[in-house]
Design a protein around this motif. Sequence first.
Motif, mmCIF file in Angstrom:
data_model
loop_
_atom_site.group_PDB
_atom_site.id
_atom_site.type_symbol
_atom_site.label_atom_id
_atom_site.label_comp_id
_atom_site.label_asym_id
_atom_site.label_seq_id
_atom_site.Cartn_x
_atom_site.Cartn_y
_atom_site.Cartn_z
ATOM 1 N N ASN A 33 3.577 -7.879 -0.456
ATOM 2 C CA ASN A 33 2.242 -7.853 0.135
ATOM 3 C C ASN A 33 2.373 -7.736 1.637
ATOM 4 N N THR A 50 -2.039 2.533 3.042
ATOM 5 C CA THR A 50 -2.077 1.486 2.014
ATOM 6 C C THR A 50 -1.960 2.078 0.610
ATOM 7 N N GLY A 95 -4.091 0.165 -2.474
ATOM 8 C CA GLY A 95 -4.192 -0.693 -1.304
ATOM 9 C C GLY A 95 -5.621 -1.022 -0.912
ATOM 10 N N THR A 132 0.185 -2.677 2.740
ATOM 11 C CA THR A 132 -0.568 -2.621 1.494
ATOM 12 C C THR A 132 -2.018 -3.038 1.746
#
Length: 478
Positions: A123, A223, A227, A191
Amino acid sequence: MSVENTHEGPARIALYMKAARTVHFIGVGGVMMSSLAILTHRAGYTVTGSDRTPSKVTAGLEAEGITVFYAHDASNLTPDCGMVVYTVAISADNPEFAAAAERHIPCISRADYLGWLMTAYQNRVGVAGMHGKSTCTSMCTQLFLEAEADPTVLIGADFAPINGAFRLGGDRHFLFEACEYMDSFLDFRPTTAILLGAELEHVDYFKSMEQIETSFAGFASLTGPDGVTIVNADDPHSVKSARTALACGGTGRVITFGVQTADADFRAENPHLERGLPVFDLVVRGERWGTVKLRIPGIHHIYNALAAAAAADVSGLDRAPILRGLSCFAGVDRRMQYRGQVNGASVYDDYGHHPTEIRATLTGASALVGTAPDGTPGRLVCVFQPHTYSRTASLYDSFLTAFDPADRVFLLDIYAAREVNSFGVSSAGLASDIGSRAAYCASPAEAADALRQVLRPGDVAVIMGAGDVIKVSRILFE
């Protein structure tokens, strides 16, 4: 002239690192570069670095076991040097950069290197925006620490709870400040992308708002389809960038935060100041979570708090540590950092160097001004050092009004950084154009002396700038 970013990408950099024994950092004394150097050293590599002058940062590097050279010279590259990491602030004729090219040693820009480094984490939360990045990234860190989420962190300023600008944690959460200068953040791999706000800045690189919107859309698009982009709903430029990323499939979903936008996902209701500090009700997707009382002055910090709360929520943190973290966050180094008293006046350090930052910070500081024991109203006094000639020239008219909240202003010479003065601007001229409440100071010592002469009980002084204006505080207190 600055050196541009590389765009080698994580796969190729991984090959370089596999073959390297020693990694050299050019400009290692910077906050972010020093953090990367230490992380690399702790990963088992021999690390060397160079910078112009010794500092608290370089002393910390040497204590870590990293060799630091205090001049840029080709001989600083050891025979077994396998890779060079540089900051784009160096010039193209830097002797170490040139020597690496001659020896065919891979040279990787700081942003490109950081992009590779973060791919080891699941993450990855990147905080972008023209203002507030360090504060918001630090707020995110506070929330993740409260939740015992063990984040790895890279910030562009020292943050007391992690004893510096970086923290080496677990391999799940990576929180980082994403600098937009020269599109550095386009080499990162978030992300979750946070867009705090966009306006004309870094005018030696960004020539229009359209260029900035395109860059921010590019960052959000990194992302990927799974994302998240967290965007300031009150800033039309950021909203446009997020919508562009969403429309092209570059980001999976967009989450909004704001104060003025009624349907924002994360919203501040009833924002106000209590004893100069922001207070608001945090409303998340229509549900009131609770009242947040921040410990840092400036109503604008509500936006940073909303963005941090959204990032923590997206990352799976519970409501309780989010609320606790926001309420106990005590600020970051050189962002309205309290330094002490001079003649009974409170003195703060701040990094602000753009007109919008200056006005917002001084507006927040004005709420801290008190009165002298004899009832005399206090005043707000500012010492400011402009940063780069191009910014001063391009935003000159905005600088003229940015200091409106202050009663007295003292201006130091423009900090040149990477530039020469081909614009015909000066701090003396700026002080003259601001008017009688502004004065030019030829040195930090002269500015410190000016503060000693004018400050009195009830006053608040803010020493601002991104250059070496910090010397004024050191003269006063150290």
